[in-house]
Design a protein around this motif. Structure first.
Motif, mmCIF file in Angstrom:
data_model
loop_
_atom_site.group_PDB
_atom_site.id
_atom_site.type_symbol
_atom_site.label_atom_id
_atom_site.label_comp_id
_atom_site.label_asym_id
_atom_site.label_seq_id
_atom_site.Cartn_x
_atom_site.Cartn_y
_atom_site.Cartn_z
ATOM 1 N N LYS A 1 -14.711 8.715 -6.556
ATOM 2 C CA LYS A 1 -14.957 10.147 -6.787
ATOM 3 C C LYS A 1 -13.540 10.614 -7.104
ATOM 4 N N ASP A 2 -12.295 10.176 -6.621
ATOM 5 C CA ASP A 2 -11.100 10.842 -6.658
ATOM 6 C C ASP A 2 -10.312 10.202 -7.895
ATOM 7 N N GLU A 3 -10.363 11.311 -8.986
ATOM 8 C CA GLU A 3 -9.666 11.000 -10.303
ATOM 9 C C GLU A 3 -8.109 10.770 -9.836
ATOM 10 N N ARG A 4 -7.599 10.870 -9.086
ATOM 11 C CA ARG A 4 -6.364 10.940 -8.878
ATOM 12 C C ARG A 4 -5.976 9.381 -8.733
ATOM 13 N N LEU A 5 -7.099 8.662 -8.661
ATOM 14 C CA LEU A 5 -6.801 7.006 -8.298
ATOM 15 C C LEU A 5 -6.996 6.444 -9.462
ATOM 16 N N ARG A 6 -7.252 6.976 -10.745
ATOM 17 C CA ARG A 6 -7.281 6.284 -12.047
ATOM 18 C C ARG A 6 -6.046 5.341 -12.326
ATOM 19 N N PRO A 7 -5.038 5.973 -12.154
ATOM 20 C CA PRO A 7 -3.880 5.164 -12.756
ATOM 21 C C PRO A 7 -3.696 3.844 -11.830
ATOM 22 N N VAL A 8 -3.946 4.074 -10.360
ATOM 23 C CA VAL A 8 -3.638 3.139 -9.515
ATOM 24 C C VAL A 8 -4.914 1.827 -9.551
ATOM 25 N N LEU A 9 -6.059 2.213 -9.925
ATOM 26 C CA LEU A 9 -6.973 1.168 -10.005
ATOM 27 C C LEU A 9 -6.904 0.644 -11.369
ATOM 28 N N VAL B 31 0.933 -1.268 -0.153
ATOM 29 C CA VAL B 31 -0.012 -0.019 -0.050
ATOM 30 C C VAL B 31 0.776 1.216 -0.088
ATOM 31 N N ARG B 32 1.846 1.119 0.910
ATOM 32 C CA ARG B 32 2.742 2.400 0.936
ATOM 33 C C ARG B 32 3.438 2.568 -0.602
ATOM 34 N N ASP B 33 4.007 1.571 -1.370
ATOM 35 C CA ASP B 33 4.496 1.644 -2.349
ATOM 36 C C ASP B 33 3.433 1.946 -3.264
ATOM 37 N N LEU B 34 2.464 1.624 -3.305
ATOM 38 C CA LEU B 34 1.604 2.036 -4.174
ATOM 39 C C LEU B 34 1.474 3.665 -4.190
ATOM 40 N N MET B 35 1.268 4.041 -3.076
ATOM 41 C CA MET B 35 0.838 5.376 -2.662
ATOM 42 C C MET B 35 1.951 6.389 -3.057
ATOM 43 N N GLN B 36 3.185 5.910 -2.809
ATOM 44 C CA GLN B 36 4.531 6.478 -3.195
ATOM 45 C C GLN B 36 4.680 6.567 -4.715
ATOM 46 N N ARG B 37 4.508 5.664 -5.468
ATOM 47 C CA ARG B 37 4.853 5.544 -6.705
ATOM 48 C C ARG B 37 3.815 6.234 -7.701
ATOM 49 N N HIS B 38 2.566 6.613 -7.058
ATOM 50 C CA HIS B 38 1.776 7.065 -7.822
ATOM 51 C C HIS B 38 1.300 8.727 -7.103
ATOM 52 N N GLY B 39 2.055 8.868 -6.182
ATOM 53 C CA GLY B 39 2.087 10.212 -5.572
ATOM 54 C C GLY B 39 0.757 10.429 -4.885
ATOM 55 N N ILE B 40 0.217 9.584 -4.185
ATOM 56 C CA ILE B 40 -1.060 9.495 -3.456
ATOM 57 C C ILE B 40 -1.088 9.739 -1.986
ATOM 58 N N ARG B 41 -1.734 10.597 -1.622
ATOM 59 C CA ARG B 41 -1.844 10.821 -0.273
ATOM 60 C C ARG B 41 -3.384 10.810 0.062
ATOM 61 N N ALA B 42 -3.687 10.133 1.165
ATOM 62 C CA ALA B 42 -5.179 9.816 1.706
ATOM 63 C C ALA B 42 -5.816 11.379 2.153
#
Length: 282
Positions: free
Chosen positions: A82-90, A15-26
């Motif tokens: 709703k959060d468009e930032r998650l498109r590449p993650v999903l 989870v932390r790796d995904l968030m870091q690679r995609h620049g995601i913050r909760a």
């Protein structure tokens, strides 16, 4: 030498790796707390009935952890995000699975587009959990909802008349069917950790006392008015909502309820009889 097996999607490291690679913050304003406990993940999917051929609705997939667990069991999943930032993650975490991601606000989604017999299985955004639950109950397409919510919300949903936690959402849930708290979930099961303990709760929309019928909208409005202000008498709440005080007093007397009774102490069967005596229901 064999290579180590990859960490599962729900592991804190992944989870932390995904968030870091995609620049995601909760984002706290979107109620984002990502589940990182495999036992909790499996218990939600089990309790929700995720299985081959089942139609599942999810709200708030986040990184796709629960979505993937449910889809890998053979369910067809529609998930609302709703959060468009998650498109590449999903796109990465749900690749190759029978999942339809619908981008937009879950409160504006047309729930009539779902297939009959849909089951909701979701880690709901806490800030809109009760609004979403109301929509699930109202939908003719949804037969159950197994959701992760704040423990306080779960306790309210499961409360009975006369209990401290009982209120309008308790009554609404009971009018639509049955409620069961499956388990509590500690704060450490999420990244980032929420401020409160959570619970998995399952609602089955079988109608009041398994009648198979949706409650009358007029009864729901009456219940909402009667329970609007806790600690006020039902008579005063209804008077403030525009009902004639004399008619309310007469209806209370007709069904054998005290003039100073509070709606949170009235059984649903008695509330239904009161609605008939008041002329709200035939």
């Amino acid at each position: 030498m064999t290579e180590d097996a990859p960490a599962p999607l729900y592991s804190p490291r992944t989870v932390r790796d995904l968030m870091q690679r995609h620049g995601i913050r909760a984002t706290k304003s979107l109620g984002q707390n990502f589940l990182v406990d495999g036992n909790v993940l499996r218990s939600i999917a089990d309790a929700g009935g995720a299985a081959s051929g089942v139609s599942v609705l999810e709200v708030g997939p986040g990184l796709g952890v629960l979505t993937r667990e449910v889809a890998e069991r053979g369910a067809h999943v529609v998930t609302l995000e709703k959060d468009e930032r998650l498109r590449p993650v999903l796109a990465e975490t749900l690749a190759g699975l029978d999942v339809e991601v619908v981008w937009g606000d879950a409160l504006k989604f047309d729930y009539d587009r779902l297939p009959d017999g849909t089951r909701v299985i979701a880690n709901l955004p806490y800030y809109i959990s009760t609004a979403l639950l109301s929509k699930f109950m109202a939908s003719a397409r949804i037969v159950s909802a197994t959701v992760l919510v704040q423990r306080e919300v779960a306790e309210r949903l499961a409360a009975k008349p006369g209990e401290d936690a009982y209120g309008f959402m308790s009554a609404l849930a009971a009018l639509h069917g049955r409620v069961r708290i499956v388990r509590d979930v500690p704060k450490g099961a999420f990244i980032p950790a929420p401020d409160v303990t959570s619970s998995v709760v399952r609602l089955d929309f079988t109608g009041f006392e398994d009648s198979g019928q949706k409650p009358d909208a007029r009864l729901i409005r009456l219940m909402e008015a009667a329970l609007h202000h806790r600690r006020k008498t039902m008579r005063n709440n209804l008077r403030m909502a525009g009902f004639d005080a004399g008619a309310v007093e007469q209806a209370l007397e007709t069904v054998g309820l005290r003039a100073d009774v509070r709606a949170e102490d009235v059984a649903l069967r008695d509330m239904h009889r009161f609605a008939q005596a008041l002329g709200v229901l035939a």
